[in-house]
Design an enzyme around this catalytic site. Structure first.
Site, PDB file in Angstrom:
ATOM      1  N   GLU A 104     -13.795  32.392  27.296  1.00 53.39           N
ATOM      2  CA  GLU A 104     -13.980  31.968  25.906  1.00 53.39           C
ATOM      3  C   GLU A 104     -12.931  30.930  25.530  1.00 53.39           C
ATOM      4  O   GLU A 104     -11.824  30.933  26.067  1.00 53.39           O
ATOM      5  CB  GLU A 104     -13.824  33.176  24.972  1.00 53.39           C
ATOM      6  CG  GLU A 104     -15.136  33.768  24.482  1.00 53.39           C
ATOM      7  CD  GLU A 104     -15.860  32.919  23.437  1.00 53.39           C
ATOM      8  OE1 GLU A 104     -15.533  31.715  23.267  1.00 53.39           O
ATOM      9  OE2 GLU A 104     -16.764  33.468  22.788  1.00 53.39           O
ATOM     10  N   ASP A 105     -13.286  30.065  24.590  1.00 52.38           N
ATOM     11  CA  ASP A 105     -12.300  29.110  24.076  1.00 52.38           C
ATOM     12  C   ASP A 105     -11.298  29.809  23.155  1.00 52.38           C
ATOM     13  O   ASP A 105     -10.101  29.591  23.250  1.00 52.38           O
ATOM     14  CB  ASP A 105     -13.003  27.955  23.337  1.00 52.38           C
ATOM     15  CG  ASP A 105     -14.010  28.417  22.281  1.00 52.38           C
ATOM     16  OD1 ASP A 105     -14.264  29.631  22.146  1.00 52.38           O
ATOM     17  OD2 ASP A 105     -14.553  27.541  21.572  1.00 52.38           O
ATOM     18  N   ASP A 108     -11.438  34.995  17.658  1.00 51.50           N
ATOM     19  CA  ASP A 108     -10.999  34.957  16.267  1.00 51.50           C
ATOM     20  C   ASP A 108     -11.223  36.359  15.668  1.00 51.50           C
ATOM     21  O   ASP A 108     -10.384  37.235  15.806  1.00 51.50           O
ATOM     22  CB  ASP A 108     -11.801  33.852  15.569  1.00 51.50           C
ATOM     23  CG  ASP A 108     -11.420  33.615  14.126  1.00 51.50           C
ATOM     24  OD1 ASP A 108     -10.549  34.318  13.605  1.00 51.50           O
ATOM     25  OD2 ASP A 108     -12.003  32.718  13.492  1.00 51.50           O
ATOM     26  N   PHE A 157      -6.976  27.110  11.632  1.00 51.79           N
ATOM     27  CA  PHE A 157      -8.160  26.531  12.269  1.00 51.79           C
ATOM     28  C   PHE A 157      -7.718  25.401  13.194  1.00 51.79           C
ATOM     29  O   PHE A 157      -6.980  24.515  12.783  1.00 51.79           O
ATOM     30  CB  PHE A 157      -9.149  26.024  11.210  1.00 51.79           C
ATOM     31  CG  PHE A 157     -10.473  25.660  11.798  1.00 51.79           C
ATOM     32  CD1 PHE A 157     -11.422  26.642  12.055  1.00 51.79           C
ATOM     33  CD2 PHE A 157     -10.768  24.340  12.127  1.00 51.79           C
ATOM     34  CE1 PHE A 157     -12.652  26.317  12.628  1.00 51.79           C
ATOM     35  CE2 PHE A 157     -11.987  24.000  12.697  1.00 51.79           C
ATOM     36  CZ  PHE A 157     -12.923  24.994  12.949  1.00 51.79           C
ATOM     37  N   ARG A 170     -14.252  18.069  20.135  1.00 48.86           N
ATOM     38  CA  ARG A 170     -14.257  18.756  21.432  1.00 48.86           C
ATOM     39  C   ARG A 170     -13.639  17.913  22.548  1.00 48.86           C
ATOM     40  O   ARG A 170     -13.146  18.440  23.535  1.00 48.86           O
ATOM     41  CB  ARG A 170     -15.690  19.109  21.858  1.00 48.86           C
ATOM     42  CG  ARG A 170     -16.380  20.119  20.972  1.00 48.86           C
ATOM     43  CD  ARG A 170     -17.616  20.668  21.674  1.00 48.86           C
ATOM     44  NE  ARG A 170     -18.523  21.345  20.752  1.00 48.86           N
ATOM     45  CZ  ARG A 170     -18.410  22.613  20.394  1.00 48.86           C
ATOM     46  NH1 ARG A 170     -17.402  23.347  20.835  1.00 48.86           N
ATOM     47  NH2 ARG A 170     -19.293  23.158  19.575  1.00 48.86           N
TER      48      ARG A 170
END
Ligand code: IMP
Ligand code: MG
Length: 180
Positions: A104-105, A108, A157, A170
């Site tokens: 996963e990036d 959260d 964020f 990205r």
């Protein structure tokens, strides 16, 4: 790294984690995984789109035999998770009896990974662990064990290195955080 501010859509972001630090952390993660999965030929399941850069840089540094496959599971809009978990798209491999490592990036709230792990468990893998580039522990809303974390960050964020803000960012080689 020279401090830099960029604008994506309506928001400003400033440099936060430089490419050198990202790569150094990925090198350490790869060493950990090489040791933990020696003799197991794990299957890496990379969650698109966010994990594409992380996956490429991590996999280049894994030296044990392994496989990689890409899946899709979008559940994020704007800056707030919808909490909805969609079904897994693109998983054509039979994962029964396999050692699976989800890539996963960022974790959260944990909704995405929680939902994904439940669906994967139904397919009878030998084991499933999660490796994530970033994790925001303050935001976690599920009891989740994320065993492999390259870096934990506060509740800001972030964009870059695969992570986007409404589609943009990205492609950035460094990670930026929102200027509040
Ligand atoms: P979760 O389901 O709340 O854990 O959110 C996970 C997904 O939301 C990640 O795979 C990202 O796609 C996205 N996400 C969460 N935080 C951020 C962020 O700071 N920047 C960009 N995307 C994020
Ligand atoms: Mg994602």
């Amino acid at each position: 790294m020279n401090p830099r501010t960029i604008t994506l859509h309506d928001c400003s972001f400033s440099t936060y984690i430089c490419e050198e630090e990202i790569i150094a952390r990925i090198v350490m993660l790869a060493e950990q995984l090489d040791q933990a999965y020696a003799g197991k030929t794990p299957l890496f399941l990379a969650v698109l789109n966010g994990s594409f850069m992380f996956t490429a840089d991590l996999l280049k540094r894994i030296s044990i035999p392994c496989e990689v496959s890409f899946i899709r599971l979008a559940s994020y809009q704007d800056m707030h998770s919808t909490g909805k978990v969609k079904e897994i798209l693109g998983l054509n491999e039979d994962i029964s009896g396999r050692h699976v490592i989800v890539l996963e990036d960022i974790v959260d709230t944990g909704h995405t990974v929680h939902g994904l792990l439940k669906q994967l468990a139904d397919r009878g893998p030998a084991s499933v662990e999660v490796a994530t580039l970033l994790m925001k522990p303050e935001c976690l809303q599920h009891e989740l064990e994320v065993k492999y974390v390259a870096k934990t960050i506060p509740n800001d964020f972030v964009v870059g290195y695969g992570l986007d803000y409404n589609g943009l960012g990205r492609n950035l080689r460094d990670i930026y955080k929102i200027v509040s």
